[in-house]
Design a protein around this motif. Sequence first.
Motif, PDB file in Angstrom:
ATOM      1  N   THR A  96      63.183 -17.224  66.081  1.00 23.40           N
ATOM      2  CA  THR A  96      63.407 -16.084  67.352  1.00 23.40           C
ATOM      3  C   THR A  96      63.507 -14.899  66.409  1.00 23.40           C
ATOM      4  O   THR A  96      63.568 -14.727  65.199  1.00 23.40           O
ATOM      5  CB  THR A  96      64.877 -16.484  67.629  1.00 23.40           C
ATOM      6  N   ARG A  97      63.413 -13.616  67.408  1.00 26.33           N
ATOM      7  CA  ARG A  97      63.378 -12.287  66.679  1.00 26.33           C
ATOM      8  C   ARG A  97      64.811 -12.050  65.847  1.00 26.33           C
ATOM      9  O   ARG A  97      64.862 -11.341  65.041  1.00 26.33           O
ATOM     10  CB  ARG A  97      63.070 -11.355  67.978  1.00 26.33           C
ATOM     11  N   LYS A  98      65.912 -12.696  66.783  1.00 24.40           N
ATOM     12  CA  LYS A  98      67.176 -12.399  65.987  1.00 24.40           C
ATOM     13  C   LYS A  98      67.229 -12.782  64.656  1.00 24.40           C
ATOM     14  O   LYS A  98      67.741 -12.327  63.785  1.00 24.40           O
ATOM     15  CB  LYS A  98      68.356 -13.056  66.966  1.00 24.40           C
ATOM     16  N   ARG A  99      66.943 -14.033  64.415  1.00 24.21           N
ATOM     17  CA  ARG A  99      66.795 -14.757  63.118  1.00 24.21           C
ATOM     18  C   ARG A  99      65.934 -14.022  62.056  1.00 24.21           C
ATOM     19  O   ARG A  99      66.357 -13.928  61.119  1.00 24.21           O
ATOM     20  CB  ARG A  99      66.543 -16.239  63.260  1.00 24.21           C
ATOM     21  N   ILE A 100      64.920 -13.553  62.541  1.00 24.17           N
ATOM     22  CA  ILE A 100      63.995 -12.775  61.636  1.00 24.17           C
ATOM     23  C   ILE A 100      64.830 -11.624  61.072  1.00 24.17           C
ATOM     24  O   ILE A 100      64.580 -11.158  60.103  1.00 24.17           O
ATOM     25  CB  ILE A 100      62.592 -12.283  62.253  1.00 24.17           C
ATOM     26  N   CYS A 101      65.437 -10.762  62.164  1.00 23.97           N
ATOM     27  CA  CYS A 101      66.072  -9.567  61.995  1.00 23.97           C
ATOM     28  C   CYS A 101      67.323 -10.009  60.981  1.00 23.97           C
ATOM     29  O   CYS A 101      67.612  -9.096  60.005  1.00 23.97           O
ATOM     30  CB  CYS A 101      66.459  -8.938  62.945  1.00 23.97           C
ATOM     31  N   GLU A 102      68.015 -11.051  61.156  1.00 28.14           N
ATOM     32  CA  GLU A 102      68.934 -11.538  60.287  1.00 28.14           C
ATOM     33  C   GLU A 102      68.495 -11.636  58.932  1.00 28.14           C
ATOM     34  O   GLU A 102      69.245 -11.427  57.747  1.00 28.14           O
ATOM     35  CB  GLU A 102      69.711 -12.748  60.789  1.00 28.14           C
ATOM     36  N   ALA A 103      67.403 -12.019  58.869  1.00 27.34           N
ATOM     37  CA  ALA A 103      66.908 -12.651  57.372  1.00 27.34           C
ATOM     38  C   ALA A 103      66.505 -11.302  56.718  1.00 27.34           C
ATOM     39  O   ALA A 103      66.791 -11.231  55.361  1.00 27.34           O
ATOM     40  CB  ALA A 103      65.546 -13.493  57.437  1.00 27.34           C
ATOM     41  N   LEU A 104      66.224 -10.234  57.407  1.00 31.87           N
ATOM     42  CA  LEU A 104      65.788  -9.009  56.674  1.00 31.87           C
ATOM     43  C   LEU A 104      67.053  -8.090  56.823  1.00 31.87           C
ATOM     44  O   LEU A 104      66.806  -7.069  56.305  1.00 31.87           O
ATOM     45  CB  LEU A 104      64.605  -8.514  57.420  1.00 31.87           C
ATOM     46  N   THR A 105      68.241  -8.543  57.265  1.00 33.24           N
ATOM     47  CA  THR A 105      69.255  -7.707  57.502  1.00 33.24           C
ATOM     48  C   THR A 105      69.034  -6.443  57.907  1.00 33.24           C
ATOM     49  O   THR A 105      69.355  -5.381  57.466  1.00 33.24           O
ATOM     50  CB  THR A 105      70.111  -7.471  55.891  1.00 33.24           C
ATOM     51  N   MET A 106      68.421  -6.434  59.154  1.00 31.67           N
ATOM     52  CA  MET A 106      68.424  -5.368  59.901  1.00 31.67           C
ATOM     53  C   MET A 106      68.513  -5.476  61.494  1.00 31.67           C
ATOM     54  O   MET A 106      68.259  -6.485  61.820  1.00 31.67           O
ATOM     55  CB  MET A 106      66.653  -4.557  59.464  1.00 31.67           C
ATOM     56  N   ASP A 107      68.471  -4.446  62.002  1.00 30.15           N
ATOM     57  CA  ASP A 107      68.563  -4.393  63.417  1.00 30.15           C
ATOM     58  C   ASP A 107      67.322  -4.425  64.153  1.00 30.15           C
ATOM     59  O   ASP A 107      66.242  -3.921  63.342  1.00 30.15           O
ATOM     60  CB  ASP A 107      69.622  -2.890  63.923  1.00 30.15           C
ATOM     61  N   GLN A 108      67.193  -5.183  65.362  1.00 32.60           N
ATOM     62  CA  GLN A 108      66.010  -5.118  65.937  1.00 32.60           C
ATOM     63  C   GLN A 108      65.499  -3.553  66.231  1.00 32.60           C
ATOM     64  O   GLN A 108      64.030  -3.632  66.194  1.00 32.60           O
ATOM     65  CB  GLN A 108      65.822  -5.999  66.999  1.00 32.60           C
ATOM     66  N   ASN A 109      66.128  -2.807  66.337  1.00 34.26           N
ATOM     67  CA  ASN A 109      65.743  -1.413  66.618  1.00 34.26           C
ATOM     68  C   ASN A 109      64.891  -0.795  65.599  1.00 34.26           C
ATOM     69  O   ASN A 109      64.253   0.089  65.679  1.00 34.26           O
ATOM     70  CB  ASN A 109      66.837  -0.547  67.086  1.00 34.26           C
ATOM     71  N   ASP A 110      65.550  -1.309  64.280  1.00 36.45           N
ATOM     72  CA  ASP A 110      64.826  -0.697  63.197  1.00 36.45           C
ATOM     73  C   ASP A 110      63.670  -1.434  62.475  1.00 36.45           C
ATOM     74  O   ASP A 110      63.133  -1.100  61.437  1.00 36.45           O
ATOM     75  CB  ASP A 110      66.069  -0.877  61.897  1.00 36.45           C
ATOM     76  N   LEU A 111      63.363  -2.642  63.053  1.00 32.08           N
ATOM     77  CA  LEU A 111      62.514  -3.726  62.450  1.00 32.08           C
ATOM     78  C   LEU A 111      61.038  -2.976  62.401  1.00 32.08           C
ATOM     79  O   LEU A 111      60.598  -3.026  61.111  1.00 32.08           O
ATOM     80  CB  LEU A 111      62.600  -4.876  63.377  1.00 32.08           C
ATOM     81  N   TYR A 112      60.472  -2.383  63.411  1.00 34.10           N
ATOM     82  CA  TYR A 112      59.243  -1.705  63.318  1.00 34.10           C
ATOM     83  C   TYR A 112      59.193  -0.697  62.164  1.00 34.10           C
ATOM     84  O   TYR A 112      58.091  -0.853  61.481  1.00 34.10           O
ATOM     85  CB  TYR A 112      58.578  -1.187  64.734  1.00 34.10           C
ATOM     86  N   ASP A 113      60.064   0.024  62.204  1.00 33.56           N
ATOM     87  CA  ASP A 113      60.165   1.155  61.103  1.00 33.56           C
ATOM     88  C   ASP A 113      60.269   0.758  59.624  1.00 33.56           C
ATOM     89  O   ASP A 113      59.461   1.220  59.020  1.00 33.56           O
ATOM     90  CB  ASP A 113      61.458   2.208  61.285  1.00 33.56           C
ATOM     91  N   ARG A 114      60.744  -0.130  59.587  1.00 36.24           N
ATOM     92  CA  ARG A 114      61.241  -0.922  58.256  1.00 36.24           C
ATOM     93  C   ARG A 114      59.869  -1.509  57.767  1.00 36.24           C
ATOM     94  O   ARG A 114      59.583  -1.705  56.489  1.00 36.24           O
ATOM     95  CB  ARG A 114      62.480  -1.818  58.353  1.00 36.24           C
ATOM     96  N   LEU A 115      59.184  -2.248  58.716  1.00 38.89           N
ATOM     97  CA  LEU A 115      57.915  -2.992  58.473  1.00 38.89           C
ATOM     98  C   LEU A 115      56.770  -1.973  57.917  1.00 38.89           C
ATOM     99  O   LEU A 115      56.308  -2.282  56.987  1.00 38.89           O
ATOM    100  CB  LEU A 115      57.312  -3.985  59.461  1.00 38.89           C
ATOM    101  N   VAL A 116      56.823  -0.818  58.753  1.00 38.47           N
ATOM    102  CA  VAL A 116      55.759   0.269  58.389  1.00 38.47           C
ATOM    103  C   VAL A 116      56.134   0.894  57.085  1.00 38.47           C
ATOM    104  O   VAL A 116      55.339   0.872  56.256  1.00 38.47           O
ATOM    105  CB  VAL A 116      55.868   1.197  59.592  1.00 38.47           C
TER     106      VAL A 116
END
Length: 447
Positions: free
Chosen positions: A62-82
């Motif tokens: 799930t998207r939620k679990r991926i965000c939990e693993a990376l300790t980040m909010d879903q709103n920050d996910l794209y920025d953090r990946l870039v």
Amino acid sequence: MSLRSFLDQMETKGEILHIKDAVSTRFEIPFIMKKCDEECPVLLFEKLKKYKTKVVANVCGTRKRICEALTMDQNDLYDRLVEAWRSPRKPEIVEDSSLKEVVERPDLYKIPVLTHFENDAGPYVTSAVIHAKSVDGNVENVSVHRLQVLDERHLAIRLVPRHLYELWRMAKEAGKDLDISIAIGVHPAVMLAASSPVPFGVNEFDVANVLMNNNLHLIKCEHVDAYAPADAELVLEGRISASRTVVEGPFVDVTGTYDVERKQPVVEIVGVMHKDNYVYQAVLPSGSEHMLLMGLPHEVLMWEAISKVVPKVHIVNLSRGGSGWLHVIVSIEKQLEGDGKNALLAAFAAHPSLKHAVVVDTDIDVYNVSDVEWAIATRFQASKDLIIIENARGSTLDSSADQETGLTTKLGIDATRPLAKPRDKFERARIPMSKHVEELSRKLLGK
Ligand code: MN
């Protein structure tokens, strides 16, 4: 940070479903994985028929679990990946780790590799994170590949003509086999980094290290010139043959249909190391996890590209119905007429496999198909808001595309509301809510 530490974290949160009944690696585990595919907890199969090893599945489901693993909010996910793609950092190399608790002679039949679908050619490793170096040592690459078990020491590897294929081709030209490490059971950040579309020459382990706040450690393999995450559950050391090929497949890919059979190179396994009680990680082909790992990094590419042509991109969703790969739904804050069409063009340019795209306004929930359909029903006129592009290159994963060339027809739907008409004509009517009815609703319906 390891798969083990992430599983401990999930255990504390009650997000692991333990399956204690004995199940078979042949169809039985995949059947259960498929049954509880969507928005489902991590599955831990604790007792296997014929094997002593445990199998973990749906880790990045799930998207939620991926965000939990990376300790980040879903709103920050794209920025953090870039950020991780743009500024990769070398991980630390360590001498010893729990991965070396057992170092043994290769025997693939001792590993609980799953056979997933009825007509699959056989058991397939689907969570393999593969590292290799170019023969001159200048380029390193990490990517995920499916591996078909051929016998106790050999696998067939599917090499899509991308980076690992290029390293193998370079080795072949130099008359050499290509050394690789195959890591199974790694932290979600490593899986996501290995699935990222960074340019040739960027080492995806360096990307993972940024996502893990410098907590990725690597270990050098003993038999081959390659590195692997030091706290992986299991690592196979192998060589991709420069000369030997075999017919690979049939095998079910992300769309849930059988991919065609092709001649692919053979990998010889020359060493095995694993934790004492290692957990084997399984990924169900065409399951949510497969779609997310493959699709999510491409959502980021589209998000970046669309951001350059419209003022604000809200959410990009490579939807489940489109197998997380062929369909996208994008919500944007439209400012000028034509923004929707430009967003469509940018999405097609950023993700060449994309086939159908829908752009909606930000009041539409891109994860809710009925909501998107409502936007198409009430805000879209086919004679004005539709784009059709014939004979563009798409994906051979789409059975209806030309299977040799990948030529396909692309279609874009601009379902944003037209600015010329009054705004209230397109707004959903609301029912005013009193405190009393809010409480009553919560009591009666739980929402
Ligand atoms: Mn790469």
